[in-house]
Design a protein around this motif. Structure first.
Motif, PDB file in Angstrom:
ATOM      1  N   LYS A  90     -26.583  39.619 -35.024  1.00 19.90           N
ATOM      2  CA  LYS A  90     -27.826  39.120 -34.408  1.00 19.90           C
ATOM      3  C   LYS A  90     -28.537  40.273 -33.708  1.00 19.90           C
ATOM      4  N   PRO A  91     -29.870  40.211 -33.596  1.00 22.36           N
ATOM      5  CA  PRO A  91     -30.595  41.233 -32.836  1.00 22.36           C
ATOM      6  C   PRO A  91     -30.149  41.220 -31.377  1.00 22.36           C
ATOM      7  N   LEU A 147     -35.893  44.521 -35.957  1.00 25.16           N
ATOM      8  CA  LEU A 147     -35.249  43.921 -34.794  1.00 25.16           C
ATOM      9  C   LEU A 147     -33.957  44.679 -34.522  1.00 25.16           C
ATOM     10  N   ILE A 149     -30.337  45.932 -33.667  1.00 22.20           N
ATOM     11  CA  ILE A 149     -28.955  45.465 -33.556  1.00 22.20           C
ATOM     12  C   ILE A 149     -28.208  46.412 -32.616  1.00 22.20           C
ATOM     13  N   PHE A 154     -30.982  48.086 -37.475  1.00 17.86           N
ATOM     14  CA  PHE A 154     -32.033  47.094 -37.279  1.00 17.86           C
ATOM     15  C   PHE A 154     -31.956  46.036 -38.380  1.00 17.86           C
ATOM     16  N   THR A 167     -31.064  45.124 -43.787  1.00 17.87           N
ATOM     17  CA  THR A 167     -30.735  45.941 -42.637  1.00 17.87           C
ATOM     18  C   THR A 167     -31.197  47.360 -42.902  1.00 17.87           C
TER      19      THR A 167
END
Length: 193
Positions: A90-91, A147, A149, A154, A167
């Motif tokens: 998840k971010p 976003l 991680i 990201f 990703t």
């Protein structure tokens, strides 16, 4: 083929290491060997789980490849009582990143990615050549949100229902900026402009 290994910069979609012709994954403590391939409208996935005495493969035409593979393989693996594919991370909204370290252009022959910071967020623009864009029926510039991680990894979600979240690794910081962008199993060095 299984023992000679090199680390992969983006371990979330591709695996954590390259062996000789195989990708090495670690699923909940089990080592899994893999080989994938794809081209426009076609994809192939092979997973070998030696500790479970299992090999599983999938050949498909079109559609979002990663979510389909995860759904099909996890259904089969769950029915067999074997480890399943880990979810993407998840971010992390608590990360405070110096976005200027990532900004710039990264490219290799046939691919260009531009990272920009705006409003406290990073975005990635994939620049297609005109012929590729026309063939795929897409615009020449496609922009995605990144976003975080971690400081180097990201998530890159897509608004297109035929594309899965990917990703991206942006890493190897020298002189205050990242030197490489790794996505879709390929590394792209930073370029001057």
């Amino acid at each position: 083929m299984m023992e000679s290994r090199v680390p992969i910069p983006d371990p979330y979609l591709l695996g954590s290491e390259w062996a000789l012709g195989l990708t090495v994954y670690h699923w909940h403590g089990e080592t899994v060997y893999a080989h994938d391939g794809s081209t426009v409208g076609q994809q192939a996935r092979l997973r070998i789980l030696p500790n479970s005495n299992l090999a599983i493969t999938m050949l498909a035409n079109g559609g979002p490849r990663d979510s389909f593979y995860r759904k099909v393989f996890n259904t089969i693996l769950t029915e067999l009582g074997i480890v399943t594919i880990p979810d993407l991370p998840k971010p992390d909204p608590t990360l405070s990143l110096d976005l200027s370290k990532y900004e710039g252009a990264y490219e290799r022959p046939g691919a260009r990615y531009e990272i920009e910071a705006e409003g406290g967020n990073l975005s990635l623009t994939f620049v297609l050549n005109p012929m590729q864009a026309q063939f795929l029926g897409k615009p020449e510039r496609i922009t995605y949100k990144l976003l975080p991680i971690s400081e180097t990894h990201f998530l890159m979600p897509s608004d297109d229902p035929l594309e899965d979240t990917q990703t991206v690794a942006i890493y190897d910081f020298k002189n205050g900026v990242a030197q490489y962008l790794h996505t879709n199993a390929r590394v792209n060095p930073r370029v001057s402009n």
